[in-house]
Design an enzyme around this catalytic site. Structure first.
Site, PDB file in Angstrom:
ATOM      1  N   GLY A  96      -6.282  58.237  14.364  1.00  0.00           N
ATOM      2  CA  GLY A  96      -7.630  58.562  15.340  1.00  0.00           C
ATOM      3  C   GLY A  96      -7.177  58.183  16.791  1.00  0.00           C
ATOM      4  O   GLY A  96      -6.474  57.303  17.096  1.00  0.00           O
ATOM      5  N   ARG A  99      -4.516  64.914  11.858  1.00  0.00           N
ATOM      6  CA  ARG A  99      -4.260  64.477  10.517  1.00  0.00           C
ATOM      7  C   ARG A  99      -3.353  65.609   9.899  1.00  0.00           C
ATOM      8  O   ARG A  99      -3.407  66.596   9.936  1.00  0.00           O
ATOM      9  CB  ARG A  99      -5.638  64.280   9.788  1.00  0.00           C
ATOM     10  CG  ARG A  99      -6.800  63.584  10.356  1.00  0.00           C
ATOM     11  CD  ARG A  99      -6.851  61.893  10.280  1.00  0.00           C
ATOM     12  NE  ARG A  99      -7.691  61.525  11.203  1.00  0.00           N
ATOM     13  CZ  ARG A  99      -7.804  60.331  11.286  1.00  0.00           C
ATOM     14  NH1 ARG A  99      -7.080  59.323  10.684  1.00  0.00           N
ATOM     15  NH2 ARG A  99      -8.857  59.893  12.067  1.00  0.00           N
ATOM     16  N   ASP A 122      -1.596  52.473  11.355  1.00  0.00           N
ATOM     17  CA  ASP A 122      -0.833  52.245  10.207  1.00  0.00           C
ATOM     18  C   ASP A 122      -0.405  53.700   9.433  1.00  0.00           C
ATOM     19  O   ASP A 122       0.695  53.508   9.088  1.00  0.00           O
ATOM     20  CB  ASP A 122      -1.386  51.165   9.106  1.00  0.00           C
ATOM     21  CG  ASP A 122      -2.637  51.634   8.399  1.00  0.00           C
ATOM     22  OD1 ASP A 122      -3.233  52.483   9.086  1.00  0.00           O
ATOM     23  OD2 ASP A 122      -2.952  51.028   7.477  1.00  0.00           O
ATOM     24  N   THR A 143      -5.361  51.712  17.983  1.00  0.00           N
ATOM     25  CA  THR A 143      -6.383  51.880  17.147  1.00  0.00           C
ATOM     26  C   THR A 143      -7.699  50.967  17.607  1.00  0.00           C
ATOM     27  O   THR A 143      -7.504  49.870  17.783  1.00  0.00           O
ATOM     28  CB  THR A 143      -6.258  51.432  15.651  1.00  0.00           C
ATOM     29  OG1 THR A 143      -7.195  51.155  15.053  1.00  0.00           O
ATOM     30  CG2 THR A 143      -5.217  50.362  15.300  1.00  0.00           C
ATOM     31  N   ASP A 171     -10.044  50.028  16.061  1.00  0.00           N
ATOM     32  CA  ASP A 171     -10.213  48.912  14.994  1.00  0.00           C
ATOM     33  C   ASP A 171      -9.535  47.765  14.937  1.00  0.00           C
ATOM     34  O   ASP A 171      -9.944  46.643  14.549  1.00  0.00           O
ATOM     35  CB  ASP A 171      -9.958  49.544  13.302  1.00  0.00           C
ATOM     36  CG  ASP A 171     -10.828  50.392  13.031  1.00  0.00           C
ATOM     37  OD1 ASP A 171     -11.993  50.694  13.581  1.00  0.00           O
ATOM     38  OD2 ASP A 171     -10.558  51.424  12.238  1.00  0.00           O
ATOM     39  N   ASP A 227      -6.817  46.634  13.612  1.00  0.00           N
ATOM     40  CA  ASP A 227      -6.522  46.128  12.238  1.00  0.00           C
ATOM     41  C   ASP A 227      -5.057  46.088  11.923  1.00  0.00           C
ATOM     42  O   ASP A 227      -4.764  46.099  10.714  1.00  0.00           O
ATOM     43  CB  ASP A 227      -7.281  47.140  11.168  1.00  0.00           C
ATOM     44  CG  ASP A 227      -6.978  48.778  11.404  1.00  0.00           C
ATOM     45  OD1 ASP A 227      -6.284  49.084  12.418  1.00  0.00           O
ATOM     46  OD2 ASP A 227      -7.349  49.273  10.340  1.00  0.00           O
ATOM     47  N   ARG A 281     -14.333  50.934   9.051  1.00  0.00           N
ATOM     48  CA  ARG A 281     -14.490  51.003   7.327  1.00  0.00           C
ATOM     49  C   ARG A 281     -14.051  50.124   6.766  1.00  0.00           C
ATOM     50  O   ARG A 281     -14.899  49.478   5.737  1.00  0.00           O
ATOM     51  CB  ARG A 281     -13.904  52.358   7.369  1.00  0.00           C
ATOM     52  CG  ARG A 281     -14.833  53.181   6.276  1.00  0.00           C
ATOM     53  CD  ARG A 281     -14.095  54.718   6.146  1.00  0.00           C
ATOM     54  NE  ARG A 281     -14.623  55.518   7.380  1.00  0.00           N
ATOM     55  CZ  ARG A 281     -13.944  56.437   7.898  1.00  0.00           C
ATOM     56  NH1 ARG A 281     -12.761  56.776   7.481  1.00  0.00           N
ATOM     57  NH2 ARG A 281     -14.363  56.974   8.880  1.00  0.00           N
TER      58      ARG A 281
HETATM   59  P1  ADP Z   1      -3.800  56.449  11.763  1.00  0.00           P
HETATM   60  O1  ADP Z   1      -2.344  56.275  12.316  1.00  0.00           O
HETATM   61  O2  ADP Z   1      -4.556  55.964  12.914  1.00  0.00           O
HETATM   62  O3  ADP Z   1      -3.784  55.180  10.770  1.00  0.00           O
HETATM   63  P2  ADP Z   1      -3.882  58.252   9.647  1.00  0.00           P
HETATM   64  O4  ADP Z   1      -4.097  57.173   8.404  1.00  0.00           O
HETATM   65  O5  ADP Z   1      -4.671  59.451   9.571  1.00  0.00           O
HETATM   66  O6  ADP Z   1      -4.288  57.528  11.257  1.00  0.00           O
HETATM   67  O7  ADP Z   1      -2.455  58.452   9.804  1.00  0.00           O
HETATM   68  C1  ADP Z   1      -1.956  59.578  10.760  1.00  0.00           C
HETATM   69  C2  ADP Z   1      -0.970  60.517  10.100  1.00  0.00           C
HETATM   70  O8  ADP Z   1       0.319  59.818   9.630  1.00  0.00           O
HETATM   71  C3  ADP Z   1      -1.516  61.437   8.915  1.00  0.00           C
HETATM   72  O9  ADP Z   1      -2.334  62.399   9.366  1.00  0.00           O
HETATM   73  C4  ADP Z   1      -0.004  61.736   8.251  1.00  0.00           C
HETATM   74  O10 ADP Z   1       0.333  62.765   8.785  1.00  0.00           O
HETATM   75  C5  ADP Z   1       0.871  60.505   8.422  1.00  0.00           C
HETATM   76  N1  ADP Z   1       0.808  59.697   7.324  1.00  0.00           N
HETATM   77  C6  ADP Z   1      -0.200  58.626   6.839  1.00  0.00           C
HETATM   78  N2  ADP Z   1       0.307  58.064   5.825  1.00  0.00           N
HETATM   79  C7  ADP Z   1       1.505  58.592   5.588  1.00  0.00           C
HETATM   80  C8  ADP Z   1       2.508  58.288   4.523  1.00  0.00           C
HETATM   81  N3  ADP Z   1       2.280  57.459   3.646  1.00  0.00           N
HETATM   82  N4  ADP Z   1       3.658  58.929   4.591  1.00  0.00           N
HETATM   83  C9  ADP Z   1       4.060  59.807   5.413  1.00  0.00           C
HETATM   84  N5  ADP Z   1       2.894  60.198   6.476  1.00  0.00           N
HETATM   85  C10 ADP Z   1       1.944  59.597   6.577  1.00  0.00           C
END
Ligand code: ADP
Length: 319
Positions: free
Chosen positions: A11, A72, A103, A125, A127, A129, A171
């Site tokens: 995000g 994403r 995260d 972020t 959030d 969080d 969320r």
């Molecule tokens: P944020 O970083 O804001 O938490 P996301 O949860 O969408 O956002 O994660 C961003 C990107 O990080 C995902 O689109 C994916 O490419 C990568 N990612 C998330 N979780 C994993 C994971 N368990 N293993 C490898 N890459 C991941």
């Protein structure tokens, strides 16, 4: 180390640009070559990579969103896709990577670490969080945006003597709703971390009405329920007219606050310093106005502490 890269992922958050600017300029000024990877991990596996100059990050410190774009990339969880990323980084002779995100982004960086790539993470972020750091890039800006929106809604709520239910992003995390509730003088705040007591909320509105107070502001984090659902529940209990407002994506956008720009500039500078000092697998964080660093393992195994005693303050201060 001679060449590093930077990406923004997950995000978007106001202040990401200030962090990219800081990483790029701190790198170049210390003799490193620096590459910008567009669209996060998706851009990485597609080879959407270009060398950055000092002027490439000019005029972005004040802009929201991320000029490197974000995306994403769920397929990045696959080992075979991670191997493509490693191959591309090696082709470009990139020896260190700074990732800016939440995260999920750190999990992606952990996967790269497991393939021998040196990475440093910057928490960003709205959030807020992410455990350990007191603040993540974007939180302060989003907080100010929400408070300004609530102030505006309060003007009309007061004029028309209405109860407004305002839906705020969050969320799984109620930090944004909680802090904006305290900062905007909301009567009640509903967050995912605390069970809500509808009886308390309605009796507070009733008490207010008996005293002649005809307007109230209720903030609800989207993870608890929608503003519409909350309005329906309230209408069942009370014979009052409610209005709802879903703040939505305006919370993500806009100019980063002074606090976020400064935090992002400090985080970016520290991330480059860490790579130059051979650190990797670490997230930079803020505590007591000092920047430090902690391993991904620790960050990803902990849960963000939310000071729910703030709810008590909200309740005490709203009459
Ligand atoms: P944020 O970083 O804001 O938490 P996301 O949860 O969408 O956002 O994660 C961003 C990107 O990080 C995902 O689109 C994916 O490419 C990568 N990612 C998330 N979780 C994993 C994971 N368990 N293993 C490898 N890459 C991941």
């Amino acid at each position: 180390m001679k060449r590093i890269a930077v990406l923004t992922s997950g995000g978007d958050a106001p202040g990401m640009n200030a962090a990219v600017r800081s990483v790029v300029r701190s790198s170049i000024n210390r003799g490193l070559e620096v590459y910008g990877i567009s669209y996060g991990y998706l851009g990485l596996i597609r080879g959407d990579i270009k060398k950055m100059s000092l002027s490439d990050v000019g005029d972005i410190i004040q802009r929201g969103g991320t000029s490197l774009h974000s995306a994403r990339c769920p397929e990045f969880k696959d080992e075979s896709v991670q191997e493509i990323a490693v191959k591309i980084l090696k082709e470009y002779h990139i020896e260190g990577l700074v990732v800016i995100g939440g995260d999920g982004t750190f999990r992606g960086a952990t996967a790269l670490e497991n393939h021998g790539i040196k990475t440093i993470a910057i928490p960003a972020t709205i959030d807020n969080d992410i455990p350990i750091t007191e603040s993540s890039i974007g939180f302060d800006s989003a907080l100010n945006t929400v408070i300004e929106a609530v102030d505006r809604i309060r003007d009309t709520a007061t004029s028309h003597e209405r109860t407004f239910i305002i839906e705020v992003m969050g969320r799984d995390s109620g930090m944004l709703a909680l802090y904006s509730g305290l900062g905007s003088g909301a009567e009640s705040v509903l967050i995912p971390e605390e069970p809500y007591d509808f009886e308390k909320i309605t009796s507070k509105i009733k008490r207010g009405m008996e005293r002649g107070k005809a307007h109230s502001i209720i903030l609800v984090a989207e993870g608890v329920m929608s503003a519409e659902e909350c309005s329906k529940l309230l209408s069942k209990e009370l014979d009052i007219e409610t209005r709802i407002s879903v703040l939505g994506h305006i919370q993500r956008g806009g100019r980063p606050s002074a606090k976020d720009r400064i935090l992002a500039s400090r985080f970016g500078h520290e991330a480059v310093t860490l790579l130059l000092n051979d650190y990797s697998g670490e997230m930079v964080y803020l505590k007591n106005n000092t920047i430090s660093h902690v391993s991904y393992d620790t960050v990803l195994s902990e849960k963000k502490e939310l000071d729910t005693s703030l709810i008590e303050i909200i309740n005490e201060l709203s009459i």
